[in-house]
Scaffold this motif. Structure first.
Motif, PDB file in Angstrom:
ATOM      1  N   ALA A   1     -48.582  14.512  82.862  1.00 52.98           N
ATOM      2  CA  ALA A   1     -47.240  14.772  83.390  1.00 52.98           C
ATOM      3  C   ALA A   1     -46.512  13.472  83.692  1.00 52.98           C
ATOM      4  CB  ALA A   1     -47.332  15.639  84.646  1.00 52.98           C
ATOM      5  N   GLY A   2     -47.231  12.491  84.228  1.00 48.91           N
ATOM      6  CA  GLY A   2     -46.601  11.209  84.551  1.00 48.91           C
ATOM      7  C   GLY A   2     -46.124  10.469  83.316  1.00 48.91           C
ATOM      8  N   ILE A   3     -46.958  10.442  82.277  1.00 48.26           N
ATOM      9  CA  ILE A   3     -46.581   9.736  81.042  1.00 48.26           C
ATOM     10  C   ILE A   3     -45.415  10.444  80.359  1.00 48.26           C
ATOM     11  CG2 ILE A   3     -47.363   9.049  78.753  1.00 48.26           C
ATOM     12  CD1 ILE A   3     -50.193   8.803  79.936  1.00 48.26           C
ATOM     13  N   ILE A   4     -45.502  11.765  80.257  1.00 49.87           N
ATOM     14  CA  ILE A   4     -44.419  12.527  79.610  1.00 49.87           C
ATOM     15  C   ILE A   4     -43.118  12.354  80.385  1.00 49.87           C
ATOM     16  CG2 ILE A   4     -43.590  14.864  79.125  1.00 49.87           C
ATOM     17  CD1 ILE A   4     -46.485  15.590  78.410  1.00 49.87           C
TER      18      ILE A   4
ATOM     19  N   VAL B   1     -33.239  18.340  77.276  1.00 46.01           N
ATOM     20  CA  VAL B   1     -34.003  19.345  76.528  1.00 46.01           C
ATOM     21  C   VAL B   1     -35.502  19.182  76.767  1.00 46.01           C
ATOM     22  CG1 VAL B   1     -34.651  20.121  74.215  1.00 46.01           C
ATOM     23  CG2 VAL B   1     -32.252  19.679  74.755  1.00 46.01           C
ATOM     24  N   PHE B   2     -35.990  17.947  76.648  1.00 46.03           N
ATOM     25  CA  PHE B   2     -37.428  17.743  76.815  1.00 46.03           C
ATOM     26  C   PHE B   2     -37.838  17.799  78.287  1.00 46.03           C
ATOM     27  CE2 PHE B   2     -37.127  16.222  72.482  1.00 46.03           C
ATOM     28  CZ  PHE B   2     -38.322  16.668  71.938  1.00 46.03           C
ATOM     29  N   GLY B   3     -36.895  17.533  79.190  1.00 49.50           N
ATOM     30  CA  GLY B   3     -37.193  17.718  80.606  1.00 49.50           C
ATOM     31  C   GLY B   3     -37.447  19.181  80.921  1.00 49.50           C
ATOM     32  N   LEU B   4     -36.599  20.062  80.379  1.00 49.11           N
ATOM     33  CA  LEU B   4     -36.797  21.502  80.565  1.00 49.11           C
ATOM     34  C   LEU B   4     -38.070  21.973  79.867  1.00 49.11           C
ATOM     35  CD1 LEU B   4     -33.129  22.760  80.064  1.00 49.11           C
ATOM     36  CD2 LEU B   4     -34.389  22.603  82.214  1.00 49.11           C
ATOM     37  N   LEU B   5     -38.311  21.459  78.662  1.00 52.56           N
ATOM     38  CA  LEU B   5     -39.527  21.820  77.941  1.00 52.56           C
ATOM     39  C   LEU B   5     -40.766  21.351  78.702  1.00 52.56           C
ATOM     40  CD1 LEU B   5     -40.789  23.005  75.372  1.00 52.56           C
ATOM     41  CD2 LEU B   5     -40.575  20.751  74.309  1.00 52.56           C
ATOM     42  N   GLY B   6     -40.667  20.147  79.308  1.00 50.37           N
ATOM     43  CA  GLY B   6     -41.785  19.639  80.095  1.00 50.37           C
ATOM     44  C   GLY B   6     -42.060  20.490  81.316  1.00 50.37           C
ATOM     45  N   MET B   7     -41.002  20.968  81.951  1.00 48.89           N
ATOM     46  CA  MET B   7     -41.179  21.841  83.107  1.00 48.89           C
ATOM     47  C   MET B   7     -41.866  23.154  82.705  1.00 48.89           C
ATOM     48  SD  MET B   7     -37.622  21.416  85.251  1.00 48.89           S
ATOM     49  CE  MET B   7     -38.151  22.691  86.417  1.00 48.89           C
ATOM     50  N   ILE B   8     -41.439  23.716  81.573  1.00 49.84           N
ATOM     51  CA  ILE B   8     -42.052  24.957  81.094  1.00 49.84           C
ATOM     52  C   ILE B   8     -43.523  24.729  80.771  1.00 49.84           C
ATOM     53  CG2 ILE B   8     -42.024  26.665  79.226  1.00 49.84           C
ATOM     54  CD1 ILE B   8     -38.975  26.206  79.073  1.00 49.84           C
ATOM     55  N   TRP B   9     -43.815  23.607  80.119  1.00 50.61           N
ATOM     56  CA  TRP B   9     -45.202  23.288  79.765  1.00 50.61           C
ATOM     57  C   TRP B   9     -46.059  23.088  81.009  1.00 50.61           C
ATOM     58  CZ3 TRP B   9     -47.356  18.376  80.900  1.00 50.61           C
ATOM     59  CH2 TRP B   9     -48.657  18.194  80.447  1.00 50.61           C
ATOM     60  N   LEU B  10     -45.543  22.349  81.994  1.00 51.90           N
ATOM     61  CA  LEU B  10     -46.320  22.094  83.206  1.00 51.90           C
ATOM     62  C   LEU B  10     -46.478  23.365  84.037  1.00 51.90           C
ATOM     63  CD1 LEU B  10     -47.824  19.894  84.654  1.00 51.90           C
ATOM     64  CD2 LEU B  10     -45.717  19.266  85.860  1.00 51.90           C
ATOM     65  N   PHE B  11     -45.459  24.223  84.038  1.00 52.74           N
ATOM     66  CA  PHE B  11     -45.573  25.502  84.735  1.00 52.74           C
ATOM     67  C   PHE B  11     -46.663  26.365  84.096  1.00 52.74           C
ATOM     68  CE2 PHE B  11     -44.421  30.010  85.173  1.00 52.74           C
ATOM     69  CZ  PHE B  11     -44.386  30.113  86.565  1.00 52.74           C
ATOM     70  N   GLY B  12     -46.737  26.317  82.766  1.00 55.87           N
ATOM     71  CA  GLY B  12     -47.783  27.069  82.077  1.00 55.87           C
ATOM     72  C   GLY B  12     -49.173  26.544  82.375  1.00 55.87           C
ATOM     73  N   GLN B  13     -49.269  25.242  82.660  1.00 58.96           N
ATOM     74  CA  GLN B  13     -50.565  24.639  82.958  1.00 58.96           C
ATOM     75  C   GLN B  13     -51.002  24.884  84.403  1.00 58.96           C
ATOM     76  OE1 GLN B  13     -52.547  22.877  80.655  1.00 58.96           O
ATOM     77  NE2 GLN B  13     -51.065  23.618  79.169  1.00 58.96           N
ATOM     78  N   THR B  14     -50.046  24.949  85.321  1.00 56.73           N
ATOM     79  CA  THR B  14     -50.374  25.030  86.745  1.00 56.73           C
ATOM     80  C   THR B  14     -50.027  26.375  87.371  1.00 56.73           C
ATOM     81  OG1 THR B  14     -48.214  24.134  87.424  1.00 56.73           O
ATOM     82  CG2 THR B  14     -49.994  22.551  86.965  1.00 56.73           C
ATOM     83  N   GLY B  15     -49.035  27.082  86.805  1.00 57.12           N
ATOM     84  CA  GLY B  15     -48.581  28.331  87.398  1.00 57.12           C
ATOM     85  C   GLY B  15     -47.726  28.131  88.632  1.00 57.12           C
ATOM     86  N   SER B  16     -47.313  26.893  88.885  1.00 54.54           N
ATOM     87  CA  SER B  16     -46.525  26.578  90.073  1.00 54.54           C
ATOM     88  C   SER B  16     -45.188  25.982  89.672  1.00 54.54           C
ATOM     89  CB  SER B  16     -47.284  25.590  90.967  1.00 54.54           C
ATOM     90  OG  SER B  16     -46.449  25.120  92.017  1.00 54.54           O
ATOM     91  N   PHE B  17     -44.102  26.601  90.129  1.00 55.32           N
ATOM     92  CA  PHE B  17     -42.768  26.068  89.837  1.00 55.32           C
ATOM     93  C   PHE B  17     -42.567  24.711  90.498  1.00 55.32           C
ATOM     94  CE2 PHE B  17     -38.383  25.537  91.368  1.00 55.32           C
ATOM     95  CZ  PHE B  17     -37.732  25.434  90.144  1.00 55.32           C
TER      96      PHE B  17
END
Length: 239
Positions: free
Chosen positions: A170-173, A194-210
């Motif tokens: 998450a830090g590198i991305i 665009v990639f900020g939103l995509l990164g949030m979706i990806w990290l939410f999928g990994q952690t389940g936490s908004f």
């Protein structure tokens, strides 16, 4: 081995062709080459972007050009060389990335990018104007400014697959997205969004936490702020 050979081939082809074109210094007043040279010469003189001059093309883009400009001798011809060199590499990189995503093999995609770059260079004088415009800096380095989505996409998907802790991913991305934000005044902000939103979706999928997914835009904005306001000027070089 194929990946390394292909990468070396792309660099060699771009280097030789850019050196050949570096002697063709444009003389037209409206040519964007002087916008590029102005920022690079100011960096070489030790001036600070944002304080001593306005980095019209984009802060990160200017710094990306500087090593090749410095290696070329810090002249007007070196500025033309650095622009052509990075544009040609961006062409091979963009094509190669698309090929990698389609073939799902890094070596095959890289090889395709090199083959197309070599073909374009060999038939440069016979290509249609629309295609040549993708191989030249043109006005204001348009091909380079448009390359930032490919750079971020490659970093995003590459880092996401690394066998490291999620926090480091998450830090590198996030840092790469922050880098994109300062790349160019036109393509940088929408790419970062665009990639900020995509990164949030990806990290939410990994952690389940908004709330944890907010780490991506937080790191991105922090990296962009640090790079924009704390990047030191280049020390004056005496040749």
């Amino acid at each position: 081995m194929l990946f390394g050979a292909s990468l070396a081939g792309a660099i060699a082809i771009a280097l030789l062709f850019a050196l050949r074109l570096s002697i063709m210094v444009p003389l037209g007043q409206g040519d964007g080459a002087y916008q590029t040279a102005s920022g690079l010469h100011r960096l070489l003189d030790g001036q600070w972007p944002g304080r001593d001059f306005f980095p019209y093309l984009g802060l990160s883009l200017l710094y990306a050009l500087f090593p090749a400009f410095l290696a070329g001798g810090g002249t007007m011809a070196a500025s033309v060389f650095s622009a052509y060199f990075l544009v040609l590499l961006s062409f091979a990189f963009s094509v190669g990335l698309i090929a990698v995503l389609l073939a799902r093999r890094l070596a095959v995609g890289t090889l395709i990018g090199v083959v197309l770059l070599c073909t374009a260079v060999l038939f440069y004088n016979s290509l249609p104007a629309e295609f040549v415009s993708r191989l030249t800096p043109g006005n204001s380095l348009r091909p380079l400014r448009a390359c930032i989505p490919y750079i971020v996409a490659a970093c995003f998907f590459g880092v996401a697959r690394l066998p490291i802790r999620l926090r480091w991913k998450a830090g590198i991305i996030g840092a790469v997205i922050g880098f994109a934000l300062t790349w160019a005044t036109d393509n940088g902000p929408p790419t970062a969004l665009v990639f900020g939103l995509l990164g949030m979706i990806w990290l939410f999928g990994q952690t389940g936490s908004f709330w944890r997914s907010l780490a991506i835009p937080a790191v991105s904005l922090g990296a962009a702020a640090v790079f924009s306001h704390c990047s030191p000027p280049v020390i004056r070089w005496n040749w």
